[in-house]
Design a protein around this motif. Sequence first.
Motif, short mmCIF file in Angstrom:
data_model
loop_
_atom_site.label_atom_id
_atom_site.label_comp_id
_atom_site.label_asym_id
_atom_site.label_seq_id
_atom_site.Cartn_x
_atom_site.Cartn_y
_atom_site.Cartn_z
N SER A 165 0.94 -1.13 0.02
CA SER A 165 -0.08 -0.14 -0.12
C SER A 165 0.91 1.29 -0.16
O SER A 165 0.71 2.22 -0.66
N ARG A 166 1.99 1.31 0.94
CA ARG A 166 2.83 2.30 0.98
C ARG A 166 3.20 2.72 -0.38
O ARG A 166 3.60 3.95 -0.63
N VAL A 189 4.00 4.45 11.33
CA VAL A 189 2.65 3.70 11.47
C VAL A 189 2.62 2.78 12.86
O VAL A 189 1.89 2.90 13.67
N LEU A 244 2.38 5.26 15.68
CA LEU A 244 1.12 5.70 15.95
C LEU A 244 0.02 4.61 16.43
O LEU A 244 -0.74 5.06 17.25
N SER A 269 -5.85 1.38 -2.01
CA SER A 269 -4.85 1.48 -3.43
C SER A 269 -3.77 0.63 -2.83
O SER A 269 -3.15 0.94 -1.93
N LEU A 283 -15.23 1.56 4.10
CA LEU A 283 -13.61 1.62 3.90
C LEU A 283 -13.17 3.03 3.97
O LEU A 283 -12.08 3.45 3.41
N THR A 284 -13.89 3.52 5.01
CA THR A 284 -13.58 4.92 5.62
C THR A 284 -11.92 5.07 5.88
O THR A 284 -10.95 5.93 5.34
N ALA A 306 -8.45 -0.85 5.11
CA ALA A 306 -8.67 -2.32 5.76
C ALA A 306 -7.30 -3.03 5.70
O ALA A 306 -6.71 -2.74 4.85
N TRP A 325 -2.76 -2.40 6.19
CA TRP A 325 -2.30 -0.94 5.83
C TRP A 325 -3.34 0.13 6.26
O TRP A 325 -3.25 1.33 5.48
N CYS A 345 -5.90 2.92 8.18
CA CYS A 345 -5.29 4.14 8.63
C CYS A 345 -4.90 4.25 10.22
O CYS A 345 -5.86 3.73 11.09
N GLY A 404 -4.26 6.83 11.68
CA GLY A 404 -4.65 7.88 12.55
C GLY A 404 -6.06 8.02 12.97
O GLY A 404 -6.69 8.85 13.30
N ILE A 421 -7.04 9.04 16.61
CA ILE A 421 -6.62 10.65 16.67
C ILE A 421 -7.70 11.69 16.17
O ILE A 421 -8.19 12.40 16.58
C1 HEM Z 1 -10.78 12.08 8.51
C2 HEM Z 1 -9.31 11.69 8.82
C3 HEM Z 1 -8.95 10.73 7.98
C4 HEM Z 1 -9.07 9.54 7.12
C5 HEM Z 1 -10.66 9.55 6.29
C6 HEM Z 1 -8.13 8.71 6.63
C7 HEM Z 1 -8.08 7.72 5.85
C8 HEM Z 1 -7.15 6.86 5.53
C9 HEM Z 1 -7.15 5.97 4.55
C10 HEM Z 1 -8.15 5.35 3.52
C11 HEM Z 1 -5.76 5.18 4.43
C12 HEM Z 1 -5.16 4.15 3.51
C13 HEM Z 1 -5.86 2.88 4.08
C14 HEM Z 1 -5.79 1.49 3.07
O1 HEM Z 1 -5.44 1.74 1.89
O2 HEM Z 1 -6.20 0.50 3.74
C15 HEM Z 1 -5.29 6.06 5.45
C16 HEM Z 1 -3.67 5.81 5.50
C17 HEM Z 1 -3.01 6.43 6.42
N1 HEM Z 1 -3.34 7.24 7.50
FE1 HEM Z 1 -5.22 8.13 7.55
N2 HEM Z 1 -6.95 9.11 7.45
C18 HEM Z 1 -7.39 10.26 8.31
C19 HEM Z 1 -6.60 10.73 9.27
C20 HEM Z 1 -5.22 10.48 9.75
C21 HEM Z 1 -4.67 11.06 10.39
C22 HEM Z 1 -5.15 12.18 11.66
C23 HEM Z 1 -3.23 10.41 10.61
C24 HEM Z 1 -2.07 10.80 11.75
C25 HEM Z 1 -2.18 11.33 12.84
C26 HEM Z 1 -3.23 9.50 9.74
C27 HEM Z 1 -2.27 8.79 9.25
C28 HEM Z 1 -2.21 7.77 8.01
C29 HEM Z 1 -1.11 7.19 7.61
C30 HEM Z 1 0.24 7.25 8.36
C31 HEM Z 1 -1.29 6.10 6.71
C32 HEM Z 1 -0.81 5.08 5.93
C33 HEM Z 1 -0.78 3.77 6.68
C34 HEM Z 1 0.32 2.80 6.04
O3 HEM Z 1 1.06 3.07 5.38
O4 HEM Z 1 0.21 1.78 6.68
N3 HEM Z 1 -4.70 9.50 8.82
N4 HEM Z 1 -5.79 6.82 6.05
#
Ligand code: HEM
Length: 421
Positions: free
Chosen positions: A15-16, A40, A43, A282, A350-351, A354, A357, A359, A361, A364
């Motif tokens: 995913s990354r 990750v 967090l 993705s 899927l907000t 899943a 990988w 989210c 965050g 938080i």
């Molecule tokens: C409304 C707020 C947010 C939404 C809707 C959201 C949604 C998402 C989604 C859909 C992904 C991809 C997951 C996947 O492909 O399975 C993602 C990845 C990620 N999010 Fe969020 N996010 C939000 C807020 C945040 C916050 C506040 C943080 C950190 C403080 C954060 C950190 C990350 C990181 C680091 C990833 C990458 C995870 C990985 O590479 O393993 N997100 N987020």
Amino acid sequence: MIHELNGLGMDVLNSRESHAFGLLGHLTGMDVVRKTSFHVRVLLSYVSPALPRLFALTGARISTRIENEFPQSEEWALVKPSKGIVHCIGEAIALALFGAEMTAGNPELVNLTHEHTDNVCFAMRCVPQYLQPLLVWLLPAKWRLISGWRKLRGYVVPRVLQLKESNRNTDNKDSSESNPDVISWMVKDGRNEMERDPDVLTTLVGSIAAGSTYSITNFCCRVITDMVAHPDVLDAVCTEIREKNAQIHGQWDMASLASLEKLESAMKESSRLTPGTLLVYSRVVKKDHVLSNGLSLKKGQFVTVSSSMRTEDPAIFEDPQQYKGLRFCDDGRTGENRAQPFSSIDTNTLTWGAGRWSCPGRLITDMSAKILLVKLLHEYEFAFVSGQPLPISAMHEFLFFHPENQMLARLRKGISKITFI
Ligand code: HEM
């Protein structure tokens, strides 16, 4: 297929790499996320469980910022909700990233936390990849980004060195003693050279900042505007907040926020109808693989899912095109809502994506969005200018609330202020 895809190893789906590609990591300096998942881990394993310790201060910082950004009068005034809210959310994210000490009275650092996203050079997505490394230098955003990285490094590197030194001196191995912020945990938990490198840590902190502040801001703006467009839902949510507030004498803790089932339902409904991106889940295929239905995934291909595939499926959601803010707590669905809170992974919407990988965050987001929404909805009234609802803006697959969008806001008459404890 999500369940089956979740079960595939990192050697098959990644995913990354797709985030780094989609968000132009090679141009923005955030490519390091291809090589490490340290941010990750921090967090998920440390910062999210420590959120109760950040709660009261996050509440205080957001509250002060709301008072600076929103009108302090009972007369209607024009506001730009996105600009006001991003400053409030910037406070919460800066606190989680850098800790109380570094962010106290440091508006430059707080602003850096959200300004970083403004400078992601999105225009380059329209340019062939081989031209990007040259043409990107024509964008003012690239120069602002470089300056942003320099300023961020100026904060993070000395802090990392100072924390390393103090950890060495005190031989403080007990994690509960450390500050519950990303940098402190990173310094404590770095396990190899890369995870201890102050420049890498700067990049990881900057990547979190870039991906988080506007995601929460867009989401909160949408929750508010959806409710303003549906006064019955707004009324039900505000009544729920008012009743709870009276019961707890205006002293909100995490449990009181979690008990607001109508607010929670409205949050889920807005994120169902307006996700942050039209493409979710993705992934890049790292090696050839044949799925159980015979579909062949080839190395180098991208896998992605249309967010509306399930969120607009009438077999899952009744009248899926319609906004029904209370749909998740209507008709005895309260128990279901409790079992599946907004911050949990839900493969219907899927907000949060899943699998491994998804989210990191989401807790938080849940905490800071609820603090902000409860405070704003309890203390302020909002209305559309000339009664005109605000459209959703889109840039490529990303949906957002336009920063220049205006609304009317005023303090509610005779309302008592609320506090987070
Ligand atoms: C409304 C707020 C947010 C939404 C809707 C959201 C949604 C998402 C989604 C859909 C992904 C991809 C997951 C996947 O492909 O399975 C993602 C990845 C990620 N999010 Fe969020 N996010 C939000 C807020 C945040 C916050 C506040 C943080 C950190 C403080 C954060 C950190 C990350 C990181 C680091 C990833 C990458 C995870 C990985 O590479 O393993 N997100 N987020």
